[in-house]
Scaffold this active site. Sequence first.
Site, PDB file in Angstrom:
ATOM      1  N   HIS A   1      -6.992  -0.434  -1.277  1.00 38.19           N
ATOM      2  CA  HIS A   1      -6.311   0.112  -2.450  1.00 38.19           C
ATOM      3  C   HIS A   1      -5.419   1.198  -2.169  1.00 38.19           C
ATOM      4  CE1 HIS A   1      -6.997   1.221  -6.987  1.00 38.19           C
ATOM      5  NE2 HIS A   1      -5.619   1.180  -6.524  1.00 38.19           N
TER       6      HIS A   1
ATOM      7  N   ASP B   1      -7.293   4.522  -3.130  1.00 42.24           N
ATOM      8  CA  ASP B   1      -6.130   4.789  -4.266  1.00 42.24           C
ATOM      9  C   ASP B   1      -5.127   5.710  -4.097  1.00 42.24           C
ATOM     10  OD1 ASP B   1      -4.680   4.093  -6.479  1.00 42.24           O
ATOM     11  OD2 ASP B   1      -6.283   4.943  -8.086  1.00 42.24           O
TER      12      ASP B   1
ATOM     13  N   ASP C   1      -3.302  -3.725 -10.954  1.00 41.51           N
ATOM     14  CA  ASP C   1      -3.470  -2.336 -10.845  1.00 41.51           C
ATOM     15  C   ASP C   1      -2.756  -1.303 -11.472  1.00 41.51           C
ATOM     16  OD1 ASP C   1      -5.222  -0.212 -10.109  1.00 41.51           O
ATOM     17  OD2 ASP C   1      -3.862   0.099  -8.478  1.00 41.51           O
TER      18      ASP C   1
ATOM     19  N   ASN D   1       2.417  -2.914  -7.603  1.00 43.51           N
ATOM     20  CA  ASN D   1       3.064  -2.202  -8.729  1.00 43.51           C
ATOM     21  C   ASN D   1       4.230  -1.517  -8.205  1.00 43.51           C
ATOM     22  OD1 ASN D   1       1.220  -0.116  -7.470  1.00 43.51           O
ATOM     23  ND2 ASN D   1       1.452   0.954  -9.056  1.00 43.51           N
TER      24      ASN D   1
ATOM     25  N   HIS E   1     -11.877   1.440  -8.421  1.00 44.65           N
ATOM     26  CA  HIS E   1     -12.166   2.901  -8.695  1.00 44.65           C
ATOM     27  C   HIS E   1     -13.066   3.214  -9.785  1.00 44.65           C
ATOM     28  CE1 HIS E   1      -8.693   1.867 -11.229  1.00 44.65           C
ATOM     29  NE2 HIS E   1      -7.952   2.150 -10.407  1.00 44.65           N
TER      30      HIS E   1
ATOM     31  N   ARG F   1       4.711   2.435  -2.464  1.00 43.67           N
ATOM     32  CA  ARG F   1       5.896   2.774  -3.327  1.00 43.67           C
ATOM     33  C   ARG F   1       7.231   2.007  -2.850  1.00 43.67           C
ATOM     34  NH1 ARG F   1       2.510   4.273  -7.470  1.00 43.67           N
ATOM     35  NH2 ARG F   1       1.793   6.403  -7.025  1.00 43.67           N
TER      36      ARG F   1
ATOM     37  N   HIS G   1      -0.839   2.566  -2.733  1.00 43.44           N
ATOM     38  CA  HIS G   1       0.256   2.336  -2.997  1.00 43.44           C
ATOM     39  C   HIS G   1       1.479   2.874  -2.103  1.00 43.44           C
ATOM     40  CE1 HIS G   1      -1.714   1.512  -7.123  1.00 43.44           C
ATOM     41  NE2 HIS G   1      -2.343   2.359  -6.725  1.00 43.44           N
TER      42      HIS G   1
ATOM     43  N   HIS H   1       3.215  10.820  -5.108  1.00 39.79           N
ATOM     44  CA  HIS H   1       4.305  11.345  -6.258  1.00 39.79           C
ATOM     45  C   HIS H   1       4.818  12.575  -5.478  1.00 39.79           C
ATOM     46  CE1 HIS H   1       2.666   8.629  -9.185  1.00 39.79           C
ATOM     47  NE2 HIS H   1       1.393   9.061  -9.001  1.00 39.79           N
TER      48      HIS H   1
HETATM   49 ZN   LIG Z   1      -6.020   1.503 -10.437  1.00 38.56          ZN
END
Ligand SMILES: [Zn+2]
Length: 491
Positions: free
Chosen positions: A55, A347, A198, A89, A274, A59, A57, A351
């Site tokens: 899991h 996860d 997700d 995503n 999660h 980006r 991200h 940012h």
């Molecule tokens: Zn999530």
Amino acid sequence: MLTIHDIKVWDTGERIDLIVDDADPARSLVEPGAKASGDIDGSALIVAPGLADPHVHFRDPGQTAKETMRTGAAAAAAGGYTRVLVMPNTIPAADGRDIEVQEAGAGGDQLRKVGVRNTLDYLQRYEQLHGVRLPVRYDLTVCASIGRAGKLPTHPADYVRFMEHPAGTASPADADAEDGNANDEAVREHPLRAISDDGSAITEAILDGVLADAKATGLPVLEHCEHHDSGAINEGAVSKKLGIEGIPSSTELAIVERDIEAARRTGAHIHFQHVSTVDAFDAIRRAKAEGLPVTCETAPHYLALCDEDILKYGAMAKMNPPLRSEADRRATIAAVADGTVDMIATDHAPHTAAEKQAGLADAPNGIIGLECAYGVCRKVLVESGAINDERLIELMALAPERLMGHTPTDVATLLNNSAACATKRVLDLRQVEHPETVDLTLIDTGRRWTVDSSSFHSKGRNTPFDGWELTGRPVATVIGSKLVYSRLAAQ
Ligand SMILES: [Zn+2]
């Protein structure tokens, strides 16, 4: 050549000498002052199968100010990971469609620049397109809904060509041959491994359709198992005190219960991402006892923190699902200890600093996790006595590797197959039968260190764990029998 003397095999406790092939300079990441060759005293280290994170991200494409495939991969390697699963995503969303027919955003220009029409294609061929080798293996996830908008399910016809073994075909070549895509190697190296929306739960309207596609393609569904239309932090004393709209913990149970019924009805494998609340763990515990095809993960922050910590860390402790109550935190540890939790995922959600400075109500959800996950989990789970070191490796390496469809490296089997019995056995990774399959993490379980996000390889600095003192840190990773990351002998 790197020889690590007297290193301990993580599960058998045997002391061995481990010989690792020379690092590939194009792929490896060696910290300043660290060793990548020669002889090393490994008596403080364990050798374990490579950590795997189901899991993350990264980006990329679309939000590369937050993270890129390169910086995310470096962060993973530095955290001891040899494989990660990239969530879909991105912008444009990884839903299998070409950019001409979707909201492509800034990522659309990125894709056009390198001459690809599709986010999955871009990610699968990233290394080739950019002329780089990343220091971690990665697999891909496709959205459950078109544009991740929750209205229509994605079409298997758009994404099966990105799978290594699409159901009903013998090999990736079968799927590729039809559209003349000579991209077999990229498909094998970075296959599509799961379906997920997700960030949002799969909507009621498309759930059965998505599960039917999951069964037909053989991909598991990874469910972001909570839904709320408003609220920024957990509903409770802290949200009242701060005057911020809360998110009830029942938002998680509602999706978990709905999906357990769906797993019973369809037989599709649903993996809950999660998980964070007492009641959701109880529901999953019961479903597993019933033999339903459900699995689940939790993340380091739900084990280490609760909503009271928001008073201290502010937006650095804001994520989705939110940090819950202290009772939920304790239930999360109990669910790890009794085996309800199958694995730990970070996860990892980078940012920018400016975004996180927008204040608790407005800052985006998510924290980074790859570079301190092992130490945080060891502090909360092993040092507390909830589980032992071996179980932590099962949760962070074996189970996620299997969820992604891989066979974790078994050091004991490699030794038995390659080293004659002597007073101290030597495992020479240059001599093993399938060196390309051997992925390892070397961990200094007694290393004391302080989390310093300014030294992270991730672009993100959004972590509540800055300044935490931890014991235990991965110090090297090996992929395909070659050293790809080292902080060996460095501080
Ligand atoms: Zn999530």
